[in-house]
Write a protein that holds these residues in place. Structure first.
Motif, PDB file in Angstrom:
ATOM      1  N   GLU A  27      -6.365  -2.139  -7.850  1.00 40.79           N
ATOM      2  CA  GLU A  27      -5.911  -2.003  -9.306  1.00 40.79           C
ATOM      3  C   GLU A  27      -4.851  -0.590  -9.145  1.00 40.79           C
ATOM      4  OE1 GLU A  27      -9.136  -1.095 -11.751  1.00 40.79           O
ATOM      5  OE2 GLU A  27      -9.917  -3.260 -11.574  1.00 40.79           O
ATOM      6  N   LEU A  28      -5.167   0.168  -8.334  1.00 34.49           N
ATOM      7  CA  LEU A  28      -4.127   1.453  -8.274  1.00 34.49           C
ATOM      8  C   LEU A  28      -2.970   1.177  -7.743  1.00 34.49           C
ATOM      9  CD1 LEU A  28      -6.723   4.480  -7.146  1.00 34.49           C
ATOM     10  CD2 LEU A  28      -5.320   4.102  -9.243  1.00 34.49           C
ATOM     11  N   PHE A  29      -3.026   0.229  -6.560  1.00 36.09           N
ATOM     12  CA  PHE A  29      -1.614  -0.159  -6.235  1.00 36.09           C
ATOM     13  C   PHE A  29      -0.848  -0.994  -7.149  1.00 36.09           C
ATOM     14  CE2 PHE A  29      -3.857   0.363  -1.777  1.00 36.09           C
ATOM     15  CZ  PHE A  29      -3.123   1.446  -1.447  1.00 36.09           C
ATOM     16  N   GLU A  30      -1.528  -1.979  -8.003  1.00 40.96           N
ATOM     17  CA  GLU A  30      -0.738  -2.767  -8.858  1.00 40.96           C
ATOM     18  C   GLU A  30      -0.098  -1.776  -9.963  1.00 40.96           C
ATOM     19  OE1 GLU A  30      -3.439  -5.494 -10.205  1.00 40.96           O
ATOM     20  OE2 GLU A  30      -3.240  -6.975  -8.469  1.00 40.96           O
ATOM     21  N   LEU A  70      -1.994   6.299 -15.005  1.00 44.06           N
ATOM     22  CA  LEU A  70      -2.315   6.443 -13.514  1.00 44.06           C
ATOM     23  C   LEU A  70      -2.704   7.826 -13.088  1.00 44.06           C
ATOM     24  CD1 LEU A  70       1.021   4.506 -12.392  1.00 44.06           C
ATOM     25  CD2 LEU A  70      -1.512   3.803 -11.987  1.00 44.06           C
ATOM     26  N   LYS A  71      -2.292   8.778 -13.806  1.00 48.34           N
ATOM     27  CA  LYS A  71      -2.914  10.151 -13.403  1.00 48.34           C
ATOM     28  C   LYS A  71      -4.453  10.287 -13.407  1.00 48.34           C
ATOM     29  CE  LYS A  71      -2.105  15.054 -14.490  1.00 48.34           C
ATOM     30  NZ  LYS A  71      -1.568  15.881 -15.372  1.00 48.34           N
ATOM     31  N   ALA A  72      -4.701   9.728 -14.663  1.00 49.55           N
ATOM     32  CA  ALA A  72      -6.213   9.914 -15.082  1.00 49.55           C
ATOM     33  C   ALA A  72      -6.967   8.877 -13.909  1.00 49.55           C
ATOM     34  CB  ALA A  72      -6.513   9.531 -16.320  1.00 49.55           C
ATOM     35  N   ARG A  73      -6.606   7.848 -13.995  1.00 53.77           N
ATOM     36  CA  ARG A  73      -7.164   7.013 -12.810  1.00 53.77           C
ATOM     37  C   ARG A  73      -7.289   7.630 -11.429  1.00 53.77           C
ATOM     38  NH1 ARG A  73      -4.648   1.316 -14.130  1.00 53.77           N
ATOM     39  NH2 ARG A  73      -5.364   0.863 -12.086  1.00 53.77           N
ATOM     40  N   GLN A 108       2.645  -0.127  -8.451  1.00 56.20           N
ATOM     41  CA  GLN A 108       3.933  -1.079  -8.481  1.00 56.20           C
ATOM     42  C   GLN A 108       4.510  -1.307  -9.806  1.00 56.20           C
ATOM     43  OE1 GLN A 108       5.327  -2.511  -5.812  1.00 56.20           O
ATOM     44  NE2 GLN A 108       6.684  -3.610  -7.111  1.00 56.20           N
ATOM     45  N   LYS A 109       3.731  -1.305 -10.969  1.00 59.15           N
ATOM     46  CA  LYS A 109       4.097  -1.675 -12.098  1.00 59.15           C
ATOM     47  C   LYS A 109       5.102  -0.382 -12.610  1.00 59.15           C
ATOM     48  CE  LYS A 109       2.783  -2.413 -16.999  1.00 59.15           C
ATOM     49  NZ  LYS A 109       1.311  -2.369 -17.780  1.00 59.15           N
ATOM     50  N   TRP A 110       4.627   0.852 -12.229  1.00 57.01           N
ATOM     51  CA  TRP A 110       5.522   1.932 -12.593  1.00 57.01           C
ATOM     52  C   TRP A 110       6.762   1.997 -11.673  1.00 57.01           C
ATOM     53  CZ3 TRP A 110       7.776   6.012  -9.672  1.00 57.01           C
ATOM     54  CH2 TRP A 110       8.054   6.935 -10.542  1.00 57.01           C
ATOM     55  N   GLU A 111       6.708   1.498 -10.469  1.00 53.08           N
ATOM     56  CA  GLU A 111       8.048   1.525  -9.816  1.00 53.08           C
ATOM     57  C   GLU A 111       8.929   0.409 -10.397  1.00 53.08           C
ATOM     58  OE1 GLU A 111       9.368   2.496  -7.238  1.00 53.08           O
ATOM     59  OE2 GLU A 111       7.650   3.726  -5.879  1.00 53.08           O
ATOM     60  N   CYS A 137       0.833  -1.089  -0.199  1.00 48.47           N
ATOM     61  CA  CYS A 137      -0.012   0.214  -0.016  1.00 48.47           C
ATOM     62  C   CYS A 137       0.941   1.176  -0.016  1.00 48.47           C
ATOM     63  CB  CYS A 137      -1.079  -0.087   1.148  1.00 48.47           C
ATOM     64  SG  CYS A 137      -2.288  -1.378   1.183  1.00 48.47           S
ATOM     65  N   PHE A 138       2.301   1.112  -0.099  1.00 43.39           N
ATOM     66  CA  PHE A 138       3.377   2.149  -0.243  1.00 43.39           C
ATOM     67  C   PHE A 138       3.065   3.156   0.849  1.00 43.39           C
ATOM     68  CE2 PHE A 138       2.420   0.736  -4.400  1.00 43.39           C
ATOM     69  CZ  PHE A 138       3.578   0.521  -4.941  1.00 43.39           C
ATOM     70  N   TYR A 139       2.897   2.519   2.338  1.00 45.67           N
ATOM     71  CA  TYR A 139       2.765   3.485   3.387  1.00 45.67           C
ATOM     72  C   TYR A 139       3.904   4.209   3.730  1.00 45.67           C
ATOM     73  CZ  TYR A 139      -1.815   2.560   5.624  1.00 45.67           C
ATOM     74  OH  TYR A 139      -3.095   2.240   5.775  1.00 45.67           O
ATOM     75  N   SER A 140       3.895   5.536   3.959  1.00 48.59           N
ATOM     76  CA  SER A 140       5.086   6.096   4.694  1.00 48.59           C
ATOM     77  C   SER A 140       5.668   5.846   6.021  1.00 48.59           C
ATOM     78  CB  SER A 140       4.609   7.553   4.472  1.00 48.59           C
ATOM     79  OG  SER A 140       3.763   7.930   5.354  1.00 48.59           O
ATOM     80  N   LYS A 141       6.446   6.208   6.522  1.00 50.32           N
ATOM     81  CA  LYS A 141       7.224   5.838   7.677  1.00 50.32           C
ATOM     82  C   LYS A 141       6.201   6.392   8.859  1.00 50.32           C
ATOM     83  CE  LYS A 141      11.098   6.378  10.563  1.00 50.32           C
ATOM     84  NZ  LYS A 141      12.445   6.987  10.850  1.00 50.32           N
ATOM     85  N   GLU A 142       5.699   7.589   8.456  1.00 48.71           N
ATOM     86  CA  GLU A 142       4.848   8.007   9.690  1.00 48.71           C
ATOM     87  C   GLU A 142       3.273   7.235   9.693  1.00 48.71           C
ATOM     88  OE1 GLU A 142       6.115   9.697   7.305  1.00 48.71           O
ATOM     89  OE2 GLU A 142       7.729  11.146   8.278  1.00 48.71           O
ATOM     90  N   GLN A 143       2.958   6.808   8.407  1.00 52.04           N
ATOM     91  CA  GLN A 143       1.749   6.137   8.391  1.00 52.04           C
ATOM     92  C   GLN A 143       1.971   4.583   9.450  1.00 52.04           C
ATOM     93  OE1 GLN A 143       1.230   6.131   4.111  1.00 52.04           O
ATOM     94  NE2 GLN A 143      -1.138   6.620   4.731  1.00 52.04           N
ATOM     95  N   ARG A 144       3.134   4.168   9.106  1.00 53.91           N
ATOM     96  CA  ARG A 144       3.578   2.858   9.724  1.00 53.91           C
ATOM     97  C   ARG A 144       3.564   3.178  11.209  1.00 53.91           C
ATOM     98  NH1 ARG A 144       7.002  -0.553   5.622  1.00 53.91           N
ATOM     99  NH2 ARG A 144       6.297   0.511   3.619  1.00 53.91           N
TER     100      ARG A 144
END
Length: 526
Positions: free
Chosen positions: A350-353, A406-409, A356-359, A308-315
């Protein structure tokens, strides 16, 4: 002259000859005149009686014919009205005998038609009665006392045919639903308890009333059973998911899982009870190994944070993750958090995937950029350089396209959710722009370092001369001797000029850097 008239004249002549012959006989015998007169009277009386009887018979025949004509005319009129056909048209200037024959023939024909229509009407009524009893419908409204018209019979035939088709259709529907109901009952281990359910399962199919109400009730019963079956299946699947999750958390070995494999399919009551017993056993075991379970959940939490690409603060916001007081309450907090995160990931999967694909594409792009700045890549062993350049060119096209998608979605998602889509604590497009900017700065820094290095190398060559180089061994070319090269370089340095070879080397190196820079510029950040 008619033959009958000729025959009549011949009869008269014959009678005259007979009388003459009688007189001749009487003459030969010698019969007196008085007796002759008497005998002639007897002959006359016989002839007259015979003719009178014949005339009476013919008159009787004429009367019978006239009566038959009258009767046939009346009956014919009645039949035409009943059958609703056109009245019979009598021929003009016809004899009594021919008229009677024509009328009698027409009456017999209409009688036959009437009989056939009545027979067909009775047959259709019997079929209609039978079908209506099966379909629980009212019978066809038709007057059975009168003779039906051809149109009425045709409409009745069509009605019976429609009923027959309806019966076939409903019977097929009934058989199909019945099979599904029986399968559901077997799966649910349900015994028919109502009279309707018993009629469905036990009664002969041909005896079942195929009314719309019964069909609707059948469908309703099937729907109820399917809902109950789906509920049982969902409950069993939920229990199985709990079992698998507990197996993983408790690190149950495979040999202990195998005995439970038999109940990992199906949804019958005995299966559901066995699954519940296994869940209860594992829950009890979980409470006995609470620390191990919490640590296992924390590993899963860390995986979801990464996905979910959580930041350090979120964790760090989930404080129980860092607690070492392994209690039942801490376990419940972890369970609730893992459920929340799992649902959160599934909703935005779908967004996370896509991110991840962009990464992955971005990392691959950076790897190509690193290789592009490596001079050793020009060795081109095995055609790797050409292959890398093709992949790199393809990636330079697909990466901006992926960013636009990704920007549009993400914009659509943010409008629907009324919140920002965050990746590692910042908006995704800001994160993308930041990555491109960091990449640009790193390239600029590397470029400046290369320019500084080249400048220092040039200054060193001008002061001390270039180091001896091993000439390339190409056929047809004779390498220069080091002494001559060094001499020419020193001469050139003393005259303040650069050697052609040194100039070419620097030009080629700058061209290589320029080409590498052009290939690695990448798309303009969003």
């Amino acid at each position: 002259m008619r033959r009958s008239e000729v025959l009549a004249e011949e009869s008269i002549v014959c009678l005259q000859k007979a009388l003459i012959h009688l007189r001749e006989i009487w003459e030969l015998i010698g019969i007196p005149e008085e007796q002759r007169l008497q005998r002639t009277e007897v002959v006359k009386k016989h002839i007259k009686d015979l003719l009178d009887r014949m005339i009476a018979e013919e008159e009787s025949l004429r009367e019978r014919l006239l009566k038959s004509i009258s009767f046939c005319q009346k009956e014919l009129s009645t039949l035409c009205n009943e059958l609703q056909v056109k009245p019979f048209q009598e021929e003009k200037e016809t004899t009594v005998l021919q008229l009677e024959k024509d009328l009698r023939t027409q009456v017999e024909l209409l009688r036959k038609q009437k009989k056939e229509r009545k027979q067909e009407l009775n047959l259709l009524q019997e079929q209609d009665q039978e079908l209506c009893e099966i379909l629980c419908m009212p019978t066809y409204d038709v007057d059975s006392t009168s003779v039906p018209t051809l149109e009425e019979l045709n409409l009745f035939r069509q009605h019976v045919a429609t009923l027959r088709e309806t019966k076939e259709s409903r019977h097929e529907q009934f058989v199909s639903i019945k099979k599904q109901i029986i399968l559901c009952m077997e799966e649910l281990e349900h015994t028919p308890d109502t009279s309707f359910e018993k009629d469905i399962v036990c009664e002969d199919e041909s005896a079942f009333c195929l009314s719309l109400e019964n069909i609707a009730t059948l469908q309703k019963l099937l729907q109820q059973l399917e809902i109950k079956k789906s509920k049982n299946e969902a409950e069993c699947e939920g229990l199985r998911a709990q079992i698998r999750e507990l197996w993983d958390r408790l690190q149950i070995p495979e040999e202990e899982r195998e005995p439970v494999a038999a109940i990992m399919t199906g949804s019958k009551a005995k299966v559901r009870n066995a699954l519940q017993l296994e869940v209860d056993r594992l829950e009890e075991l979980k409470m006995q190994n609470i620390k191990q379970v919490i640590e296992t959940i924390r590993v899963e939490l860390a995986q979801f944070w990464d996905q979910c690409f959580y930041s350090k603060e979120q964790r760090q916001a989930f404080a129980p993750y860092y607690s070492e007081d392994y209690t039942e309450n801490l376990l419940h907090l972890h369970d609730a958090e893992i459920i929340r995160l799992r649902n959160y990931y599934e909703v935005h999967k779908e967004l996370f995937e896509g991110v991840q694909k962009w990464e992955e594409s971005w990392k691959l792009f950076l790897e190509f950029e690193r290789k592009a700045s490596d001079p050793s890549r020009f060795t081109n062993r095995g055609g790797n350089l050409l292959k890398e350049e093709k992949e790199r060119a393809k990636l330079q096209k697909t990466l901006p396209k992926l960013e636009e998608e990704l920007k549009a979605r993400i914009e659509k998602w943010e409008q629907e959710q009324s919140m920002a889509f965050m990746v590692n604590g910042q908006k995704f497009m800001e994160y993308v722009t930041e990555q491109w900017e960091l990449h640009r700065l790193e390239k600029e820094k590397a470029k400046q370092e290369r320019q500084l290095k080249n400048k220092r190398q040039t200054e060193a060559e001008m002061l001390y001369g270039s180091a001896p180089r091993t000439p390339s061994k190409r056929p047809g070319l004779t390498p220069n001797k080091p002494g001559k090269v060094r001499k020419s370089v020193i001469t050139s340095m003393c005259s303040g000029k650069k050697t052609p070879r040194a100039a070419r080397l620097r030009a080629n190196k700058e061209n290589m850097e320029l080409n590498g820079s052009m290939l690695s510029e990448g798309p303009v950040p969003l």
